[in-house]
Design a protein around this motif. Structure first.
Motif, PDB file in Angstrom:
ATOM      1  N   ARG A 190       0.850  -1.208   0.000  1.00 60.79           N
ATOM      2  CA  ARG A 190       0.000   0.000   0.000  1.00 60.79           C
ATOM      3  C   ARG A 190       0.877   1.247   0.000  1.00 60.79           C
ATOM      4  O   ARG A 190       1.962   1.260   0.582  1.00 60.79           O
ATOM      5  N   SER A 222       0.351   3.978   1.526  1.00 54.91           N
ATOM      6  CA  SER A 222       0.396   4.632   2.846  1.00 54.91           C
ATOM      7  C   SER A 222       1.370   3.965   3.807  1.00 54.91           C
ATOM      8  O   SER A 222       2.034   4.632   4.599  1.00 54.91           O
ATOM      9  N   VAL A 255      -1.875  -5.484   2.385  1.00 56.92           N
ATOM     10  CA  VAL A 255      -3.030  -5.443   3.291  1.00 56.92           C
ATOM     11  C   VAL A 255      -2.943  -6.592   4.291  1.00 56.92           C
ATOM     12  O   VAL A 255      -3.249  -6.430   5.474  1.00 56.92           O
ATOM     13  N   VAL A 281     -14.588  -6.636   6.257  1.00 54.68           N
ATOM     14  CA  VAL A 281     -15.233  -5.933   5.141  1.00 54.68           C
ATOM     15  C   VAL A 281     -16.731  -6.259   5.113  1.00 54.68           C
ATOM     16  O   VAL A 281     -17.578  -5.361   5.011  1.00 54.68           O
ATOM     17  N   ARG A 317     -18.632  -4.669   8.028  1.00 54.08           N
ATOM     18  CA  ARG A 317     -18.885  -3.236   7.836  1.00 54.08           C
ATOM     19  C   ARG A 317     -19.969  -3.011   6.795  1.00 54.08           C
ATOM     20  O   ARG A 317     -20.784  -2.085   6.930  1.00 54.08           O
ATOM     21  N   VAL A 349     -12.301  -2.066  -1.249  1.00 53.96           N
ATOM     22  CA  VAL A 349     -11.589  -0.947  -0.620  1.00 53.96           C
ATOM     23  C   VAL A 349     -12.591   0.103  -0.130  1.00 53.96           C
ATOM     24  O   VAL A 349     -12.478   0.630   0.991  1.00 53.96           O
ATOM     25  N   LYS A 350     -13.599   0.422  -0.969  1.00 50.25           N
ATOM     26  CA  LYS A 350     -14.603   1.419  -0.574  1.00 50.25           C
ATOM     27  C   LYS A 350     -15.363   0.977   0.668  1.00 50.25           C
ATOM     28  O   LYS A 350     -15.605   1.769   1.578  1.00 50.25           O
ATOM     29  N   PHE A 370     -14.366  -1.141   3.015  1.00 52.72           N
ATOM     30  CA  PHE A 370     -13.486  -1.137   4.176  1.00 52.72           C
ATOM     31  C   PHE A 370     -13.261   0.280   4.699  1.00 52.72           C
ATOM     32  O   PHE A 370     -13.178   0.496   5.911  1.00 52.72           O
ATOM     33  N   LYS A 371     -13.188   1.243   3.788  1.00 56.24           N
ATOM     34  CA  LYS A 371     -12.956   2.639   4.191  1.00 56.24           C
ATOM     35  C   LYS A 371     -14.240   3.336   4.661  1.00 56.24           C
ATOM     36  O   LYS A 371     -14.197   4.499   5.060  1.00 56.24           O
ATOM     37  N   GLY A 372     -15.368   2.665   4.575  1.00 54.21           N
ATOM     38  CA  GLY A 372     -16.619   3.274   4.999  1.00 54.21           C
ATOM     39  C   GLY A 372     -17.198   4.242   3.985  1.00 54.21           C
ATOM     40  O   GLY A 372     -17.984   5.132   4.336  1.00 54.21           O
ATOM     41  N   GLU A 373     -16.824   4.075   2.708  1.00 53.34           N
ATOM     42  CA  GLU A 373     -17.294   4.981   1.660  1.00 53.34           C
ATOM     43  C   GLU A 373     -18.601   4.492   1.025  1.00 53.34           C
ATOM     44  O   GLU A 373     -19.106   5.120   0.103  1.00 53.34           O
TER      45      GLU A 373
END
Length: 374
Positions: A314, A316, A321, A335, A338, A366-367, A369-372
């Protein structure tokens, strides 16, 4: 591989239209070291040479393999160059040591990773010797002497259609190299081929596949062990849903020596399906591992995403992951947990679009997991 079916959220009440989806890494990507790519960009290559080099990169690194057999027709398809031109450019790159050929004229090729070995100065070709002019009588004498010098076994006498004696034609009785008559294949080798034929690859081109398999097996000290190696390799790649492998013809697998390619990461589909069934509400589809077959888009999307999450660092953190199977299964469980907590999922109509085949696409995972996803 054809594009997977895309499950999208319904348009918002404001009538928002979602932007058209472009190319996605989960549909396939080419992994190459930045240093090597930069060497290619900085090299004084022509536009045609660059196009052929990138085609070779696509056919090797793009399939996670070290080398590949490449034809002029395939290069023409990828580069848009005429086949003869593409083959000529490839020969020039081999002469410059930018592309390596591993064997004879039809052997696999690869990009030379050691840029310091590239010979990028112009390759000089020795001009052909000038032709000597001969009188007509000399040419006739030369032609006649050449014909008389032919070995008798290469000559075949046939009646002259004009009735004036006989005509001698040169004819070779030798069979084409590399061919194996099916009738001459040993029974034990044929039995091993039958095992290979039932390995799970598409049953296309049985005769050339049998002949190629027989030639390969005959070179092995232990043909049975060689066959077991192929069977285990094919099973591993099919189980991992390697991109495009389920459509690979047996003869292509043998010709390209695909068992030498690096194996993809194994994806534990059954454990991830179990996590989905356990975490999602009752009205959301429950998936059966028996129905989640390697030829389905969802199976392949999950396998590609798993490979990326486990191997690709990643931006960051500089780390993947997850690094092992238990960590990966736990990641997907989070995932799904959430996703199940999103208010929209609680509605009965969510079952129309909230499917596992949608949730496991890397971009959507990814969306979530990020809460998007709300």
């Amino acid at each position: 591989m054809s594009s997977a079916e895309i499950y999208q959220f319904p348009p918002s009440a404001t009538g928002e239209v979602r932007e058209k989806r472009g190319p996605q890494v989960e549909d396939g990507y080419t992994r190459i070291a930045n240093e090597l790519l930069e060497q290619v960009m900085a090299a004084p290559l022509t536009l045609r040479e660059i196009r052929v080099v990138m085609a070779v990169v696509r056919l090797t690194y793009g399939w996670s393999r070290k080398h590949a057999r490449v034809t002029g027709g395939l290069l023409a398809k990828l580069t848009g160059l005429p086949g003869t031109i593409a083959a000529k450019v490839l020969s020039g790159l081999i002469a410059k040591n930018v592309i390596l050929r591993h064997g004879g004229s039809r052997s696999p090729i690869s990009l030379n990773k050691h840029a310091d070995e590239w010979r990028l100065e112009a390759v000089k070709h020795t001009p052909p010797a000038p032709k000597l002019k001969c009188s007509e009588s000399e040419q006739n004498a030369l032609s006649e002497s050449e014909q008389n010098a032919l070995p008798s076994k290469d000559m075949k006498e046939t009646p002259n259609p004009n009735g004036l004696g006989i005509v001698q034609n040169r004819q070779s009785d030798r069979k084409p190299k590399g061919k194996t008559e099916s009738s001459k294949i040993a029974p034990e080798i044929d039995a091993l081929f039958d095992k290979f034929w039932e390995s799970g690859l598409p049953k296309v081109g049985k005769k050339p596949s049998r002949e190629k398999f027989a030639r390969l097996a005959a070179r092995q000290a232990n043909p049975e062990a060689f066959t077991d190696r192929l069977l285990n390799d094919i099973k591993s790649r099919l189980d991992a849903a390697q991109f495009g492998f389920d459509k690979l013809h047996p003869n292509a697998y043998l010709n390209q020596q695909r068992w030498e390619d690096e194996l993809p990461e194994r994806c534990p589909h059954a454990a991830i399906i179990e996590a989905w069934n356990a975490e999602m509400p009752a009205h959301i589809e429950k998936v059966s591992p028996e129905d989640w077959t390697p030829d389905s888009h969802g199976f392949q999307a999950l396998a590609n995403a798993w490979q990326n999450f486990k191997t690709k660092p990643r931006a960051s953190t500089g780390k993947p992951v997850f690094t092992d199977e238990p960590g990966g299964v736990d990641f997907y469980r989070q995932v799904f947990r959430r996703l199940a907590a999103v208010d929209r999922i609680q509605r009965e109509d969510a079952a129309r679009w909230c499917r596992l085949s949608w949730a496991v696409k890397q971009q959507e995972t990814v969306k979530i997991f990020k809460g998007e996803v709300a």
